[in-house]
Design an enzyme around this catalytic site. Structure first.
Site, PDB file in Angstrom:
ATOM      1  CG  ASP A  16     -19.552 -16.946   0.570  1.00 38.19           C
ATOM      2  OD1 ASP A  16     -19.702 -17.470   1.697  1.00 38.19           O
ATOM      3  OD2 ASP A  16     -19.785 -15.751   0.329  1.00 38.19           O
ATOM      4  NE  ARG A  96     -19.678 -10.187  -9.596  1.00 39.30           N
ATOM      5  CZ  ARG A  96     -18.634 -10.662  -8.957  1.00 39.30           C
ATOM      6  NH1 ARG A  96     -17.848 -11.553  -9.529  1.00 39.30           N
ATOM      7  NH2 ARG A  96     -18.342 -10.244  -7.748  1.00 39.30           N
ATOM      8  CG  ASP A 125     -22.001  -9.101  -7.774  1.00 45.20           C
ATOM      9  OD1 ASP A 125     -22.069  -8.283  -8.714  1.00 45.20           O
ATOM     10  OD2 ASP A 125     -21.152  -9.030  -6.870  1.00 45.20           O
ATOM     11  CB  SER A 177     -16.910  -8.684   1.435  1.00 41.76           C
ATOM     12  OG  SER A 177     -17.222  -8.960   0.094  1.00 41.76           O
TER      13      SER A 177
HETATM   14  N1  ARG Z   1     -21.597  -2.770  -4.837  1.00 43.32           N
HETATM   15  C1  ARG Z   1     -20.832  -3.207  -5.947  1.00 43.32           C
HETATM   16  C2  ARG Z   1     -21.727  -3.633  -7.081  1.00 43.32           C
HETATM   17  O1  ARG Z   1     -22.836  -4.019  -6.853  1.00 43.32           O
HETATM   18  C3  ARG Z   1     -19.819  -4.281  -5.589  1.00 43.32           C
HETATM   19  C4  ARG Z   1     -20.399  -5.572  -5.051  1.00 43.32           C
HETATM   20  C5  ARG Z   1     -19.374  -6.581  -4.557  1.00 43.32           C
HETATM   21  N2  ARG Z   1     -18.585  -6.044  -3.478  1.00 43.32           N
HETATM   22  C6  ARG Z   1     -17.739  -6.731  -2.708  1.00 43.32           C
HETATM   23  N3  ARG Z   1     -17.058  -6.058  -1.834  1.00 43.32           N
HETATM   24  N4  ARG Z   1     -17.576  -8.000  -2.828  1.00 43.32           N
HETATM   25  O2  ARG Z   1     -21.295  -3.616  -8.209  1.00 43.32           O
END
Ligand code: ARG
Length: 417
Positions: A16, A96, A125, A177
């Site tokens: 991405d 993040r 995110d 992912s």
């Molecule tokens: N569900 C988790 C969160 O919101 C992780 C999100 C990202 N997950 C990923 N496999 N890229 O904190």
């Protein structure tokens, strides 16, 4: 003359964000600067700078944020006991705001008027990134290409990469992912989207299967000061080193696997697999030390705060006055969270093996059933009389109302209904 739009892009080198770098140049005729934060995600940083340059970034920033990640983000969350929905240590969620902060720093330095990220339009995110930017740099524009571009699938993006000569090693093959850092790995997509399917072994990235873990348990001793781990098996260590060491040892014992159906902020229930060997072990050890050292009312009250603190991190409000206020509460409680915890790591489990503290409230003279006992048994008599007075009064007054009697058959038997 109108100057060219300059955008700082949060770049991971994955599919991405690789597409984003090129897409922003095309769509906005923008100059793009790639910004990557090292949060301890070993694999991804390899060859990143060359890759970003090849995709047209004029500059590439790779910041080592590990120390700040541990001291300013992970440890406050650990002290708070923050586990989302009582389970998830939030490696992704806590990373993040720090990445957003670094992105803003670079954007300022480079005089960018916008920042951009590769978060999906249906995830948490995007909220975390953008709420952080809103708090830190309200004047910066945020561009979220995944919410506006034309690509419908990974195949579309891969085709775009091939057309533009964007290097995308391995992304084609991986069915999952994956987001990884020092505090844990998050894995979703592929077969994991069916919550009835047990995760196949290849979904796990950093832990050994519990059944393949050593038959001998591994014991580790962690020392905490003010609620923060400071030494490992008697050896003082920096937070980063301690977490790395513990990740290794706990992972080798199959510790830290989590399979969770969780509630996203945007309302979706999603199923995700997590691997957080050090995080699971440290949360466990920290909680055990608090059991020994926190005064009862503080301990019970803090559990409620832990819940709120976890929600706040998960929901992207790290940079908020509430988080600062909660930190003040948590830090006050941690003044007595000092001591040693010995844990046993064994085939996927973390068990308590022992705990000791200079601030321990455990008093053998009060707890013992031997003749050393100094507890005043007689004092319990008056205490119970007064303590039980409200319920006693209630049932005495209402003894004729069969429907509100407690679930005890009175000596005379229940009145027939
Ligand atoms: N569900 C988790 C969160 O919101 C992780 C999100 C990202 N997950 C990923 N496999 N890229 O904190």
């Amino acid at each position: 003359m109108v100057s060219r739009l300059k955008i700082a892009v949060a770049y991971s080198g994955g599919l991405d964000t690789s597409v984003i770098l090129k897409w922003l140049q095309e769509k906005y005729d923008a100059e793009v600067i790639a910004v990557t934060g090292d949060l301890g995600q070993k694999k991804e940083l390899h060859g990143l700078e060359a890759k970003a340059k090849k995709t047209g970034a004029t500059k590439v920033y790779i910041g080592d944020l590990r120390q700040s990640f541990v001291n300013d983000y992970i440890f406050p969350a650990l002290k708070a006991g923050a586990l989302y929905e009582h389970t998830y240590p939030m490696a992704t969620s806590i990373g993040r705001p720090l990445l957003a902060k670094y992105l803003v720093e670079v954007a300022r330095k480079e005089n960018c008027s916008a920042v951009s990220h590769g978060c999906t339009g249906k995830g948490n995110d995007q909220v975390r990134f953008e709420a952080a930017v809103a708090a830190l740099a309200p004047d910066l524009n945020v561009i979220a290409p995944l919410r506006e571009w034309e690509f419908k699938s990974r195949e579309d993006e891969i085709e775009y990469c091939e057309r533009h000569g964007i290097p995308i090693t391995a992304t084609k093959l991986n069915p999952y992912s994956i987001d990884e850092n020092l505090w844990g790995t998050s894995i979703e997509c592929g077969v994991l989207e069916d919550p009835m399917v047990e995760p196949p072994e290849d979904a796990y990235q950093r832990t050994i299967a519990p059944k393949d873990a050593p038959d001998e348990a591994t014991y580790v001793t962690i020392e905490f000061q003010l609620g923060v781990p400071v030494s490992f098996n008697g050896k003082p260590m920096s937070g980063v080193d301690l977490i790395e060491k513990l990740n290794e040892i706990a992972a080798a014992n199959g510790v830290g696997r989590i399979d969770l159906v969780e509630n996203r902020l945007v309302g979706i229930k999603s199923r995700e697999i997590y691997e957080a060997p050090a995080a699971v072990t440290l949360h466990f050890a920290h909680r055990e030390l608090e059991r020994l050292t926190l005064e009862k009312e503080v301990a019970h009250y803090k559990a409620k705060i832990a819940h709120d603190y976890a929600d706040l991190i998960y929901n992207g409000l790290w940079f908020s006055p509430l988080r600062c206020a909660l930190d003040a509460f948590v830090n006050e409680t941690q003044k007595v969270v000092n001591g040693l915890v010995r844990v046993k790591l064994y085939k996927g489990n973390v068990e308590i093996a022992g705990r000791t503290s200079p601030n321990s409230l455990y008093d053998t003279k009060l707890a013992t059933y031997t003749d050393e006992d100094q507890f005043n048994h007689k004092a319990s008599d008056g205490f119970i009389t007064i303590y039980s007075l409200p319920v006693k009064t209630f049932y005495q007054v209402n003894k004729e109302s069969a429907e509100i009697q407690p679930d005890i058959v009175p000596a005379s038997g229940r009145p027939a209904s």
